[in-house]
Motif scaffolding. Structure first.
Motif, PDB file in Angstrom:
ATOM      1  N   ARG A  27       0.777  -1.342  -0.090  1.00 12.41           N
ATOM      2  CA  ARG A  27       0.093   0.003  -0.067  1.00 12.41           C
ATOM      3  C   ARG A  27       0.911   1.444   0.065  1.00 12.41           C
ATOM      4  O   ARG A  27       0.297   2.449  -0.249  1.00 12.41           O
ATOM      5  CB  ARG A  27      -1.064   0.122   1.331  1.00 12.41           C
ATOM      6  CG  ARG A  27      -1.814  -1.003   1.115  1.00 12.41           C
ATOM      7  CD  ARG A  27      -2.985  -1.132   2.149  1.00 12.41           C
ATOM      8  NE  ARG A  27      -3.434   0.095   2.404  1.00 12.41           N
ATOM      9  CZ  ARG A  27      -4.535   0.587   1.969  1.00 12.41           C
ATOM     10  NH1 ARG A  27      -5.261   0.014   1.026  1.00 12.41           N
ATOM     11  NH2 ARG A  27      -5.229   1.930   2.517  1.00 12.41           N
ATOM     12  N   ARG A  41      -5.852   0.128  -3.770  1.00 17.87           N
ATOM     13  CA  ARG A  41      -7.076   0.468  -3.167  1.00 17.87           C
ATOM     14  C   ARG A  41      -7.782  -0.708  -2.389  1.00 17.87           C
ATOM     15  O   ARG A  41      -8.830  -0.248  -1.883  1.00 17.87           O
ATOM     16  CB  ARG A  41      -7.994   0.715  -4.599  1.00 17.87           C
ATOM     17  CG  ARG A  41      -7.525   1.986  -5.264  1.00 17.87           C
ATOM     18  CD  ARG A  41      -8.205   2.332  -6.293  1.00 17.87           C
ATOM     19  NE  ARG A  41      -8.131   1.347  -7.445  1.00 17.87           N
ATOM     20  CZ  ARG A  41      -7.859   1.761  -8.824  1.00 17.87           C
ATOM     21  NH1 ARG A  41      -7.478   2.894  -8.981  1.00 17.87           N
ATOM     22  NH2 ARG A  41      -7.690   0.594  -9.405  1.00 17.87           N
ATOM     23  N   ASP A  43      -8.280  -2.417   0.976  1.00 13.51           N
ATOM     24  CA  ASP A  43      -8.126  -1.892   2.451  1.00 13.51           C
ATOM     25  C   ASP A  43      -7.263  -3.049   3.020  1.00 13.51           C
ATOM     26  O   ASP A  43      -6.905  -4.074   2.529  1.00 13.51           O
ATOM     27  CB  ASP A  43      -9.714  -1.978   3.384  1.00 13.51           C
ATOM     28  CG  ASP A  43     -10.086  -3.109   3.637  1.00 13.51           C
ATOM     29  OD1 ASP A  43      -9.549  -4.261   3.894  1.00 13.51           O
ATOM     30  OD2 ASP A  43     -11.501  -3.107   3.099  1.00 13.51           O
ATOM     31  N   GLN A  44      -6.563  -2.716   3.984  1.00 13.61           N
ATOM     32  CA  GLN A  44      -5.337  -3.466   4.563  1.00 13.61           C
ATOM     33  C   GLN A  44      -5.827  -5.126   5.171  1.00 13.61           C
ATOM     34  O   GLN A  44      -5.292  -5.956   4.856  1.00 13.61           O
ATOM     35  CB  GLN A  44      -4.524  -2.945   5.733  1.00 13.61           C
ATOM     36  CG  GLN A  44      -3.682  -3.413   6.334  1.00 13.61           C
ATOM     37  CD  GLN A  44      -2.468  -3.525   5.116  1.00 13.61           C
ATOM     38  OE1 GLN A  44      -1.979  -2.615   4.521  1.00 13.61           O
ATOM     39  NE2 GLN A  44      -1.530  -4.627   4.883  1.00 13.61           N
ATOM     40  N   ARG A 158     -10.557  -7.047  -4.282  1.00 14.74           N
ATOM     41  CA  ARG A 158     -10.923  -5.730  -4.306  1.00 14.74           C
ATOM     42  C   ARG A 158     -12.307  -5.613  -4.382  1.00 14.74           C
ATOM     43  O   ARG A 158     -13.039  -4.630  -3.700  1.00 14.74           O
ATOM     44  CB  ARG A 158     -10.342  -4.939  -5.710  1.00 14.74           C
ATOM     45  CG  ARG A 158     -10.601  -3.416  -5.424  1.00 14.74           C
ATOM     46  CD  ARG A 158      -9.822  -2.678  -6.509  1.00 14.74           C
ATOM     47  NE  ARG A 158     -10.705  -1.399  -6.593  1.00 14.74           N
ATOM     48  CZ  ARG A 158     -11.039  -1.056  -7.669  1.00 14.74           C
ATOM     49  NH1 ARG A 158     -11.181  -1.709  -8.856  1.00 14.74           N
ATOM     50  NH2 ARG A 158     -11.889   0.203  -7.654  1.00 14.74           N
ATOM     51  N   SER A 161     -13.681  -6.286  -0.930  1.00 16.69           N
ATOM     52  CA  SER A 161     -13.348  -5.468   0.147  1.00 16.69           C
ATOM     53  C   SER A 161     -14.040  -4.284   0.282  1.00 16.69           C
ATOM     54  O   SER A 161     -14.226  -3.191  -0.761  1.00 16.69           O
ATOM     55  CB  SER A 161     -11.960  -4.863  -0.309  1.00 16.69           C
ATOM     56  OG  SER A 161     -11.213  -3.929   0.379  1.00 16.69           O
ATOM     57  N   VAL A 162     -14.689  -3.910   1.293  1.00 16.91           N
ATOM     58  CA  VAL A 162     -15.514  -3.024   1.673  1.00 16.91           C
ATOM     59  C   VAL A 162     -16.473  -2.700   0.162  1.00 16.91           C
ATOM     60  O   VAL A 162     -16.454  -1.267  -0.104  1.00 16.91           O
ATOM     61  CB  VAL A 162     -14.537  -1.636   1.756  1.00 16.91           C
ATOM     62  CG1 VAL A 162     -15.376  -0.490   2.418  1.00 16.91           C
ATOM     63  CG2 VAL A 162     -13.299  -2.121   2.808  1.00 16.91           C
ATOM     64  N   ARG A 166     -13.351   2.479  -3.305  1.00 17.42           N
ATOM     65  CA  ARG A 166     -11.930   3.038  -3.503  1.00 17.42           C
ATOM     66  C   ARG A 166     -11.606   3.946  -2.382  1.00 17.42           C
ATOM     67  O   ARG A 166     -12.238   4.643  -1.737  1.00 17.42           O
ATOM     68  CB  ARG A 166     -11.870   3.979  -4.842  1.00 17.42           C
ATOM     69  CG  ARG A 166     -11.887   2.976  -5.890  1.00 17.42           C
ATOM     70  CD  ARG A 166     -11.781   3.696  -7.362  1.00 17.42           C
ATOM     71  NE  ARG A 166     -11.903   3.025  -8.391  1.00 17.42           N
ATOM     72  CZ  ARG A 166     -11.579   3.326  -9.476  1.00 17.42           C
ATOM     73  NH1 ARG A 166     -10.850   4.352  -9.735  1.00 17.42           N
ATOM     74  NH2 ARG A 166     -11.998   2.456 -10.547  1.00 17.42           N
TER      75      ARG A 166
END
Length: 166
Positions: A27, A41, A43-44, A158, A161-162, A166
């Motif tokens: 990242r 983009r 999240d960790q 991605r 992810s959430v 972005r």
């Protein structure tokens, strides 16, 4: 002399360390290449999950390839993983480091662990007759195909992810 099975387990450990290095540093360098940009983009938590899952697949490949009843195809699982790791040094780690004029995520473990241990797996597997030279040559295009799937894995991570934000 260390046999190909022990080298394969060392490679599984090196692979996990390599993925950890990438998860911790990726990242910070989001614009080195298109697929790294996508990873930046994530999240960790999603990035950590992706790297843990990929590391787990490496352990499974080594476990299946080195344990249980012998079968002619089994040694090709860790050999294929070694091929992926060797190709992974050349694509993308070294070019990314050149482009960045310094460090690129995963470079230290790619050069310091994956390169020598991956070479040791393949060298010892051929020397011990676990895989043939011809089989080794056939394994490399498959390894390149597996490596080419890395951007797909990042895109999939991605997407989950959430909610893909972005």
């Amino acid at each position: 002399m260390v046999g190909w099975k022990r080298w394969s387990w060392a490679l599984a450990g090196a692979f996990a360390l390599h993925n950890t290095e990438e998860a911790l540093t990726m990242r910070r360098f989001p614009s080195l290449a298109g697929w790294l940009d996508q990873a930046g983009r994530l999240d960790q938590g999603a990035l950590n999950g992706l790297m843990a899952a990929i590391s787990g697949l490496g352990v499974v490949a080594v476990a299946v390839g080195t344990t249980g009843r012998p079968a002619a195809w089994k040694p090709y699982l860790p050999a294929g993983m070694a091929g992926v790791m060797l190709l992974n040094v050349a694509l993308p780690h070294v070019p990314a480091a050149v482009a960045a004029r310094g460090y690129a995520p995963g470079l230290v473990t790619a050069l310091g662990l994956n390169l020598p241990i991956g070479a040791a797996v393949l060298r010892s597997a051929v020397r011990e007759g676990a895989i043939s030279r011809r089989g080794l040559r056939r394994t490399m295009p498959v390894a390149l195909g597996v490596l080419a799937c890395a951007p797909l894995a990042v895109a999939a991570a991605r997407a989950v992810s959430v909610g893909g934000r972005r």
